[in-house]
Design a protein around this motif. Structure first.
Motif, PDB file in Angstrom:
ATOM      1  N   ARG A  35       0.862  -1.186   0.000  1.00 37.33           N
ATOM      2  CA  ARG A  35       0.000   0.000   0.000  1.00 37.33           C
ATOM      3  C   ARG A  35       0.897   1.235   0.000  1.00 37.33           C
ATOM      4  NH1 ARG A  35      -4.175   0.185   4.780  1.00 37.33           N
ATOM      5  NH2 ARG A  35      -5.406  -1.147   3.366  1.00 37.33           N
ATOM      6  N   ASP A  36       0.599   2.191  -0.878  1.00 34.09           N
ATOM      7  CA  ASP A  36       1.376   3.436  -0.945  1.00 34.09           C
ATOM      8  C   ASP A  36       2.871   3.150  -1.121  1.00 34.09           C
ATOM      9  OD1 ASP A  36      -0.981   4.874  -0.552  1.00 34.09           O
ATOM     10  OD2 ASP A  36      -0.745   4.838   1.631  1.00 34.09           O
ATOM     11  N   ASN A  37       3.180   2.161  -1.979  1.00 35.39           N
ATOM     12  CA  ASN A  37       4.566   1.800  -2.304  1.00 35.39           C
ATOM     13  C   ASN A  37       5.354   1.324  -1.091  1.00 35.39           C
ATOM     14  OD1 ASN A  37       4.236   2.334  -5.025  1.00 35.39           O
ATOM     15  ND2 ASN A  37       4.947   4.452  -4.853  1.00 35.39           N
ATOM     16  N   ARG A  38       4.663   0.774  -0.132  1.00 39.70           N
ATOM     17  CA  ARG A  38       5.300   0.157   1.035  1.00 39.70           C
ATOM     18  C   ARG A  38       4.767  -1.269   1.185  1.00 39.70           C
ATOM     19  NH1 ARG A  38       4.374   3.594   6.232  1.00 39.70           N
ATOM     20  NH2 ARG A  38       5.842   2.049   7.028  1.00 39.70           N
ATOM     21  N   ILE A  39       5.605  -2.151   1.701  1.00 41.03           N
ATOM     22  CA  ILE A  39       5.204  -3.535   1.914  1.00 41.03           C
ATOM     23  C   ILE A  39       5.231  -3.849   3.407  1.00 41.03           C
ATOM     24  CG2 ILE A  39       7.561  -4.437   1.578  1.00 41.03           C
ATOM     25  CD1 ILE A  39       6.216  -6.920   0.258  1.00 41.03           C
ATOM     26  N   VAL A  40       4.179  -4.518   3.867  1.00 40.14           N
ATOM     27  CA  VAL A  40       4.064  -4.910   5.264  1.00 40.14           C
ATOM     28  C   VAL A  40       3.716  -6.388   5.332  1.00 40.14           C
ATOM     29  CG1 VAL A  40       2.797  -4.581   7.417  1.00 40.14           C
ATOM     30  CG2 VAL A  40       3.295  -2.609   5.964  1.00 40.14           C
ATOM     31  N   GLN A  41       4.461  -7.139   6.129  1.00 38.40           N
ATOM     32  CA  GLN A  41       4.115  -8.535   6.362  1.00 38.40           C
ATOM     33  C   GLN A  41       2.988  -8.578   7.388  1.00 38.40           C
ATOM     34  OE1 GLN A  41       7.385 -11.189   7.314  1.00 38.40           O
ATOM     35  NE2 GLN A  41       6.010 -12.660   8.274  1.00 38.40           N
ATOM     36  N   ILE A  42       1.849  -9.109   6.988  1.00 37.91           N
ATOM     37  CA  ILE A  42       0.689  -9.163   7.872  1.00 37.91           C
ATOM     38  C   ILE A  42       0.791 -10.337   8.837  1.00 37.91           C
ATOM     39  CG2 ILE A  42      -1.823  -9.395   7.977  1.00 37.91           C
ATOM     40  CD1 ILE A  42      -1.933  -8.172   5.168  1.00 37.91           C
ATOM     41  N   THR A  43       1.145 -11.474   8.328  1.00 34.24           N
ATOM     42  CA  THR A  43       1.192 -12.691   9.136  1.00 34.24           C
ATOM     43  C   THR A  43       2.509 -12.819   9.878  1.00 34.24           C
ATOM     44  OG1 THR A  43       1.966 -13.892   7.185  1.00 34.24           O
ATOM     45  CG2 THR A  43      -0.397 -13.976   7.667  1.00 34.24           C
ATOM     46  N   GLU A  44       2.518 -13.679  10.864  1.00 28.31           N
ATOM     47  CA  GLU A  44       3.734 -14.009  11.609  1.00 28.31           C
ATOM     48  C   GLU A  44       4.073 -15.473  11.341  1.00 28.31           C
ATOM     49  OE1 GLU A  44       4.297 -14.933  16.194  1.00 28.31           O
ATOM     50  OE2 GLU A  44       4.227 -12.767  15.863  1.00 28.31           O
ATOM     51  N   ASP A  45       5.322 -15.741  11.004  1.00 28.45           N
ATOM     52  CA  ASP A  45       5.744 -17.124  10.753  1.00 28.45           C
ATOM     53  C   ASP A  45       5.625 -17.955  12.021  1.00 28.45           C
ATOM     54  OD1 ASP A  45       6.431 -16.140   8.285  1.00 28.45           O
ATOM     55  OD2 ASP A  45       8.597 -16.293   8.580  1.00 28.45           O
ATOM     56  N   HIS A  46       5.025 -19.114  11.900  1.00 30.34           N
ATOM     57  CA  HIS A  46       4.996 -20.059  13.010  1.00 30.34           C
ATOM     58  C   HIS A  46       6.185 -21.007  12.826  1.00 30.34           C
ATOM     59  CE1 HIS A  46       0.437 -19.201  12.842  1.00 30.34           C
ATOM     60  NE2 HIS A  46       1.031 -18.389  13.708  1.00 30.34           N
ATOM     61  N   SER A  47       7.354 -20.503  13.212  1.00 30.76           N
ATOM     62  CA  SER A  47       8.584 -21.254  12.975  1.00 30.76           C
ATOM     63  C   SER A  47       9.526 -21.124  14.160  1.00 30.76           C
ATOM     64  CB  SER A  47       9.284 -20.739  11.707  1.00 30.76           C
ATOM     65  OG  SER A  47       9.742 -19.422  11.892  1.00 30.76           O
ATOM     66  N   TYR A  48      10.462 -22.061  14.226  1.00 26.80           N
ATOM     67  CA  TYR A  48      11.446 -22.071  15.306  1.00 26.80           C
ATOM     68  C   TYR A  48      12.308 -20.817  15.272  1.00 26.80           C
ATOM     69  CZ  TYR A  48      15.618 -23.475  17.920  1.00 26.80           C
ATOM     70  OH  TYR A  48      16.672 -23.513  18.799  1.00 26.80           O
ATOM     71  N   VAL A  49      12.747 -20.423  14.069  1.00 25.81           N
ATOM     72  CA  VAL A  49      13.631 -19.255  13.995  1.00 25.81           C
ATOM     73  C   VAL A  49      12.884 -17.968  14.334  1.00 25.81           C
ATOM     74  CG1 VAL A  49      15.262 -20.305  12.386  1.00 25.81           C
ATOM     75  CG2 VAL A  49      13.341 -19.007  11.498  1.00 25.81           C
ATOM     76  N   GLU A  50      11.598 -17.909  14.021  1.00 30.52           N
ATOM     77  CA  GLU A  50      10.820 -16.727  14.386  1.00 30.52           C
ATOM     78  C   GLU A  50      10.725 -16.609  15.905  1.00 30.52           C
ATOM     79  OE1 GLU A  50       8.763 -13.200  13.938  1.00 30.52           O
ATOM     80  OE2 GLU A  50       9.879 -14.361  12.452  1.00 30.52           O
ATOM     81  N   GLU A  51      10.628 -17.744  16.585  1.00 32.92           N
ATOM     82  CA  GLU A  51      10.630 -17.718  18.050  1.00 32.92           C
ATOM     83  C   GLU A  51      11.970 -17.199  18.573  1.00 32.92           C
ATOM     84  OE1 GLU A  51       8.113 -18.326  20.076  1.00 32.92           O
ATOM     85  OE2 GLU A  51       6.795 -18.713  18.364  1.00 32.92           O
ATOM     86  N   LEU A  52      13.071 -17.596  17.921  1.00 32.05           N
ATOM     87  CA  LEU A  52      14.389 -17.109  18.318  1.00 32.05           C
ATOM     88  C   LEU A  52      14.507 -15.596  18.113  1.00 32.05           C
ATOM     89  CD1 LEU A  52      16.780 -19.885  16.906  1.00 32.05           C
ATOM     90  CD2 LEU A  52      15.962 -19.606  19.255  1.00 32.05           C
ATOM     91  N   VAL A  53      13.926 -15.108  17.018  1.00 26.19           N
ATOM     92  CA  VAL A  53      13.940 -13.671  16.759  1.00 26.19           C
ATOM     93  C   VAL A  53      13.146 -12.928  17.833  1.00 26.19           C
ATOM     94  CG1 VAL A  53      13.162 -11.857  15.180  1.00 26.19           C
ATOM     95  CG2 VAL A  53      14.268 -13.901  14.258  1.00 26.19           C
ATOM     96  N   LYS A  54      11.993 -13.465  18.193  1.00 29.87           N
ATOM     97  CA  LYS A  54      11.109 -12.797  19.155  1.00 29.87           C
ATOM     98  C   LYS A  54      11.757 -12.662  20.535  1.00 29.87           C
ATOM     99  CE  LYS A  54       6.748 -14.010  19.134  1.00 29.87           C
ATOM    100  NZ  LYS A  54       5.543 -14.886  19.052  1.00 29.87           N
ATOM    101  N   ILE A  55      12.568 -13.642  20.903  1.00 24.62           N
ATOM    102  CA  ILE A  55      13.205 -13.574  22.226  1.00 24.62           C
ATOM    103  C   ILE A  55      14.595 -12.932  22.157  1.00 24.62           C
ATOM    104  CG2 ILE A  55      11.906 -15.543  23.119  1.00 24.62           C
ATOM    105  CD1 ILE A  55      14.377 -17.276  22.760  1.00 24.62           C
ATOM    106  N   GLY A  56      14.982 -12.473  20.958  1.00 21.53           N
ATOM    107  CA  GLY A  56      16.227 -11.727  20.813  1.00 21.53           C
ATOM    108  C   GLY A  56      17.472 -12.567  20.666  1.00 21.53           C
TER     109      GLY A  56
END
Length: 246
Positions: A128-149
Motif C-alpha cells: 500500500r502506498d509503495n510500502r510492503i508490510v508482512q501481515i502474518t507471523e511465521d509459526h517457525s522455530y527461527v521466528e521464536e528465536l527472533v522474538k526472544i532476541g
C-alpha cells in the motif's frame, strides 16, 4: 478485484507440494496458499486436500453467513479447523500419509475489509502506498528465536533450522489459527506466498517488482524467476490480489 497466481517446482525438488486457489466468482473474493509436507507424496496431498476442504466448507456454509466482522472471522477460523480435521483424519487412514501436514494462508475480501486466516510459515503481505508490510507471523522455530532476541531477522534468513515450523494444519487434532483484518483501500495489493519465495528474496525485492510492474501477473512471474535465480531450493508459489479502483 484483479488476481494472478503462479507456482513452480523450483530447481531442486521433483514434486510440487504447494497448492493455491483463486476464486473466479465475483461474489466470493477468496484466495488461498498452502505448502505441504510429509513422506512419499503426502505433502502434495495435504496442501491440495486442505484447500479443497476449506472450499467445501465455504460451499456448504458461506451462503448463510451473517456478514458482520465477528461472524466472518469466526467463519474463516471454522473453515480452517474443518480442513485440519479432514487432513488429520485422511493422514491416519493411510499409513503412507501419517505425519503429513501443510501450512495454509487464506485471504477473504468482504464488506470493505480484508480477512486473513493463517497457520504455518507461508506469508501474507500488503502493499500500500509503495510500502510492503508482512501481515502474518511465521509459526517457525527461527521466528521464536527472533522474538526472544536470540537472533536477528537477517540471521534468521540463513539459519540452518529455518524450515522447522511450530504450527501446521493436519498434524494435531486441535490447532490455533491466527486471524487478521483491516480496511481495504483502492490499489491495495495482497500477496500470499510460500517460503520457497521468501527464503530466496527480501521484502524489498518483492515490493520492487510490484512497483516496477503494473501488471501483477508480470510481477509474480518476475519474482518466481528471481527466486529460482537465487537458488530455487524449494517449491515456489505466489498469489497476488489487487483491489481495483471503483
Amino acid at each position: 478485484m484483479l488476481a494472478a497466481a503462479l507456482t513452480d517446482t523450483g530447481n531442486i525438488r521433483k514434486n510440487n507440494e504447494d497448492s493455491y486457489y483463486i476464486s473466479d466468482n465475483n461474489d466470493l473474493r477468496l484466495a488461498i496458499v498452502a505448502d505441504g509436507m510429509g513422506g512419499h507424496n503426502g505433502g502434495e496431498i495435504a496442501s491440495k486436500y486442505a484447500i479443497d476442504s476449506v472450499l467445501e466448507y465455504f460451499k456448504k456454509n458461506y451462503i448463510n453467513l451473517n456478514k458482520n466482522v465477528d461472524s466472518i472471522k469466526e467463519f474463516i477460523e471454522n473453515s480452517i479447523r474443518y480442513a485440519n480435521e479432514m487432513v488429520f483424519n485422511k493422514a491416519f487412514s493411510n499409513n503412507d500419509l501419517i505425519g503429513m501436514g501443510t501450512t495454509l494462508t487464506l485471504l477473504l475480501l468482504e464488506q470493505g475489509f480484508y480477512f486473513i486466516g493463517h497457520i504455518g510459515d507461508s506469508r501474507a503481505y500488503l502493499i500500500r502506498d509503495n510500502r510492503i508490510v508482512q501481515i502474518t507471523e511465521d509459526h517457525s522455530y527461527v521466528e521464536e528465536l527472533v522474538k526472544i532476541g536470540k537472533i536477528t531477522h537477517e540471521e534468521a534468513r540463513t539459519h540452518p533450522q529455518k524450515n522447522l515450523i511450530t504450527r501446521a494444519l493436519g498434524i494435531n487434532q486441535e490447532i490455533e489459527v491466527d486471524l487478521f483484518m483491516g480496511e481495504v483501500r483502492p490499489n491495495d495489493i495482497y500477496i500470499l506466498c510460500t517460503d520457497g519465495l521468501t527464503n530466496m528474496l527480501t521484502d524489498d525485492q518483492i515490493l520492487k517488482e510490484f512497483i516496477d510492474n503494473t501488471d501483477i501477473y508480470k510481477a509474480c512471474d518476475s519474482l518466481i524467476k528471481l527466486a529460482k535465480f537465487n537458488g530455487g531450493y524449494d517449491n515456489i508459489t505466489i498469489v497476488a490480489v489487487k483491489e481495483v479502483v471503483k
